[in-house]
Design a protein around this motif. Sequence first.
Motif, mmCIF file in Angstrom:
data_model
loop_
_atom_site.group_PDB
_atom_site.id
_atom_site.type_symbol
_atom_site.label_atom_id
_atom_site.label_comp_id
_atom_site.label_asym_id
_atom_site.label_seq_id
_atom_site.Cartn_x
_atom_site.Cartn_y
_atom_site.Cartn_z
ATOM 1 N N PRO A 90 46.350 -50.034 51.247
ATOM 2 C CA PRO A 90 47.076 -49.040 52.026
ATOM 3 C C PRO A 90 46.205 -48.434 53.121
ATOM 4 N N PHE A 91 44.893 -48.651 53.033
ATOM 5 C CA PHE A 91 43.983 -48.048 54.023
ATOM 6 C C PHE A 91 43.463 -49.142 54.955
ATOM 7 N N ALA A 92 43.886 -49.067 56.149
ATOM 8 C CA ALA A 92 43.446 -50.064 57.111
ATOM 9 C C ALA A 92 41.991 -49.859 57.500
ATOM 10 N N ASP A 93 41.559 -48.586 57.446
ATOM 11 C CA ASP A 93 40.212 -48.259 57.866
ATOM 12 C C ASP A 93 39.211 -48.621 56.775
ATOM 13 N N ALA A 94 38.185 -49.393 57.103
ATOM 14 C CA ALA A 94 37.187 -49.814 56.112
ATOM 15 C C ALA A 94 36.369 -48.634 55.635
ATOM 16 N N SER A 95 36.079 -47.711 56.560
ATOM 17 C CA SER A 95 35.279 -46.562 56.153
ATOM 18 C C SER A 95 36.051 -45.686 55.159
ATOM 19 N N ALA A 96 37.343 -45.559 55.388
ATOM 20 C CA ALA A 96 38.145 -44.768 54.449
ATOM 21 C C ALA A 96 38.159 -45.427 53.061
ATOM 22 N N ARG A 97 38.284 -46.762 53.090
ATOM 23 C CA ARG A 97 38.262 -47.472 51.813
ATOM 24 C C ARG A 97 36.930 -47.276 51.095
ATOM 25 N N ALA A 98 35.844 -47.281 51.854
ATOM 26 C CA ALA A 98 34.513 -47.080 51.274
ATOM 27 C C ALA A 98 34.380 -45.668 50.718
ATOM 28 N N ALA A 99 34.939 -44.708 51.452
ATOM 29 C CA ALA A 99 34.848 -43.321 50.987
ATOM 30 C C ALA A 99 35.594 -43.138 49.673
ATOM 31 N N LEU A 100 36.738 -43.743 49.564
ATOM 32 C CA LEU A 100 37.497 -43.616 48.315
ATOM 33 C C LEU A 100 36.797 -44.321 47.161
ATOM 34 N N ARG A 101 36.212 -45.499 47.458
ATOM 35 C CA ARG A 101 35.455 -46.174 46.397
ATOM 36 C C ARG A 101 34.248 -45.341 45.984
ATOM 37 N N ALA A 102 33.639 -44.672 46.986
ATOM 38 C CA ALA A 102 32.488 -43.825 46.678
ATOM 39 C C ALA A 102 32.908 -42.673 45.762
ATOM 40 N N VAL A 103 34.061 -42.086 46.058
ATOM 41 C CA VAL A 103 34.555 -40.992 45.203
ATOM 42 C C VAL A 103 34.804 -41.488 43.781
ATOM 43 N N MET A 104 35.336 -42.665 43.665
ATOM 44 C CA MET A 104 35.621 -43.186 42.327
ATOM 45 C C MET A 104 34.349 -43.474 41.547
ATOM 46 N N ARG A 105 33.213 -43.637 42.293
ATOM 47 C CA ARG A 105 31.948 -43.865 41.592
ATOM 48 C C ARG A 105 31.358 -42.567 41.051
ATOM 49 N N LEU A 106 31.841 -41.446 41.553
ATOM 50 C CA LEU A 106 31.313 -40.163 41.076
ATOM 51 C C LEU A 106 31.763 -39.915 39.637
ATOM 52 N N PRO A 107 30.942 -39.187 38.899
ATOM 53 C CA PRO A 107 31.410 -38.768 37.569
ATOM 54 C C PRO A 107 32.711 -37.978 37.691
ATOM 55 N N GLU A 108 33.511 -38.045 36.642
ATOM 56 C CA GLU A 108 34.857 -37.489 36.693
ATOM 57 C C GLU A 108 34.864 -35.991 36.982
ATOM 58 N N LYS A 109 33.856 -35.300 36.472
ATOM 59 C CA LYS A 109 33.870 -33.841 36.594
ATOM 60 C C LYS A 109 33.759 -33.369 38.042
ATOM 61 N N TYR A 110 33.298 -34.268 38.962
ATOM 62 C CA TYR A 110 33.173 -33.868 40.358
ATOM 63 C C TYR A 110 34.453 -34.091 41.142
ATOM 64 N N ARG A 111 35.267 -35.020 40.691
ATOM 65 C CA ARG A 111 36.367 -35.507 41.543
ATOM 66 C C ARG A 111 37.439 -34.441 41.792
ATOM 67 N N LEU A 112 37.912 -33.830 40.731
ATOM 68 C CA LEU A 112 39.022 -32.885 40.890
ATOM 69 C C LEU A 112 38.606 -31.628 41.657
ATOM 70 N N PRO A 113 37.435 -31.034 41.369
ATOM 71 C CA PRO A 113 37.032 -29.882 42.189
ATOM 72 C C PRO A 113 36.907 -30.230 43.674
ATOM 73 N N MET A 114 36.366 -31.427 43.936
ATOM 74 C CA MET A 114 36.219 -31.819 45.338
ATOM 75 C C MET A 114 37.569 -32.022 46.003
ATOM 76 N N GLN A 115 38.486 -32.596 45.286
ATOM 77 C CA GLN A 115 39.829 -32.789 45.849
ATOM 78 C C GLN A 115 40.485 -31.448 46.181
ATOM 79 N N LEU A 116 40.421 -30.533 45.194
ATOM 80 C CA LEU A 116 41.118 -29.256 45.390
ATOM 81 C C LEU A 116 40.494 -28.439 46.510
ATOM 82 N N HIS A 117 39.167 -28.463 46.573
ATOM 83 C CA HIS A 117 38.501 -27.619 47.576
ATOM 84 C C HIS A 117 38.514 -28.262 48.964
ATOM 85 N N PHE A 118 38.073 -29.532 49.040
ATOM 86 C CA PHE A 118 37.905 -30.154 50.349
ATOM 87 C C PHE A 118 39.210 -30.717 50.903
#
Lengths: 158, 334
Positions: A90-118
């Motif tokens: 769904p993401f044509a942009d390679a950098s966006a795809r990389a950013a999402l993969r990078a987020v998925m590599r983070l431990p779970e406890k970081y993901r939801l706070p980052m989503q809600l805040h940023f």
Amino acid sequence: MNQERVAASFQANADTVLRAAWHLTGDRGIAEDCTQEAFLRLMQQPDSMTDEHILPWLLRTAKNLAKDYLRSAEHSRTVPLEEHDAAGDPFADASARAALRAVMRLPEKYRLPMQLHFVEGYTIDETARLLHLRLNTAASLLRRGRKLLQKAYEEEMI
Amino acid sequence: MKTDALEVYIRAEKQIRLTAEQRAEMLAVIGSPAAAEQYSEKVYRQKRREIRWQRIEKWGGIAAVLTLVFCIGFLVRAGIRQNTVQITAPAVSEADLSGYLAHFAGKETVHIGRETPAYAYQQARRSQQEDLRQMQQDAELNAPRDSTYSGRFLPVLWWFTERCIVEQNALQTLKECEPLPVPAQLLGREYCVEDGILYMTVANTADTPLDWFAECGITSDKTGFHAEITMPQYAMSWLKDYYSGSINADATGRNVLHIPAHGCMEIAVPVPAEQRDLTEQLLTLNFYPVAGEKLSYHISLDSDEQVMPRAEEHRILRMAVEAEPAPWEKSGLS
């Protein structure tokens, strides 16, 4: 809870819940199922539930549904994220795809706070209240999560 | 220039959202009547569970409070009891007892039945029990509180022990009383019917013990019955000194009444209800001595369950009493 309130809550919070579920499952379709089920379960809640408690409840429910899915046998039959991206990205942009993969590599406890805040724009204080965290803990998670995201993103881009 | 991963991430993340079609589809599911019905039923069941739990909590709380109050009350009560004073003094003195007997013996004619010395003695015994109970309650109310008492862990055991001591003291009190005098004749008798049981007192004034086989029945009625002669329970416990006789089964299973020399005993014969309802019945008590001649006593039963003796037997009893006045008649208390 009556259907009108659930529908209003859906209009306001559906995308937030969808992203939270996606963070845990990495699968868009599963995240959509978790989102719909979370709102259906919201109908079971009493009308006395206040508006400010609806989103925390939805996030917690979506998280539990996602975990249930990951523990289920159905999860073992689904395709990995990489193959999924390759099949219908769904993401044509390679950098966006990389950013999402990078987020998925983070431990779970970081993901939801980052989503809600940023992403959703909640303040640190609101994020802490939504996730039942202490203010310092939420701030610490956001600060370290941002550093880890930067590092993971750079590794993905190489 | 270094790319800010966070900005890229925010931009990418915001692309994850429901399309208009997906939103409409999900809203249709959420707003469908089926969903509403399904979840309204769930809500109903959940509310019903909540109400049930609230009831359980409410009544459970009340039951717990009542139980707690009962336990505290019981412990406090037991704590009071363990500080009570032991009652050892006899509640009915010999003089009181003689007074009872003198009251009945001093009459012009002795009404055989309820107003007999044996019956009077029973009344005296009941009165004594009530007096004992009253004294016990008074003693409990006036008992000093002993705060240093350390046996509070077993209040129930202490309570039962105390009750046993009181009963034992009451028995000892009876033992200290003089045995009741009995009419002086070979086979004297007082009898009455209470609650369908015929009580009869027999005495042995001979110098040797007597042993009889005993049986009773109604001889004048076609539907006569045969009843076992039994020892009343209270005669075994409270009056065992007064009634010195005993009943034992012999090898053939028959009851043998044993009365020692100058002893007496009370026998009890259950009278069937159908027999008691008939008038002018003739109850026969047969005593078969182990060695000697059979003795028979005939008693007529009237309709109001009173046993009235025949005139001749009544006279014999009076004559026997007059021949040797009983001690209470000598005392002049009447």
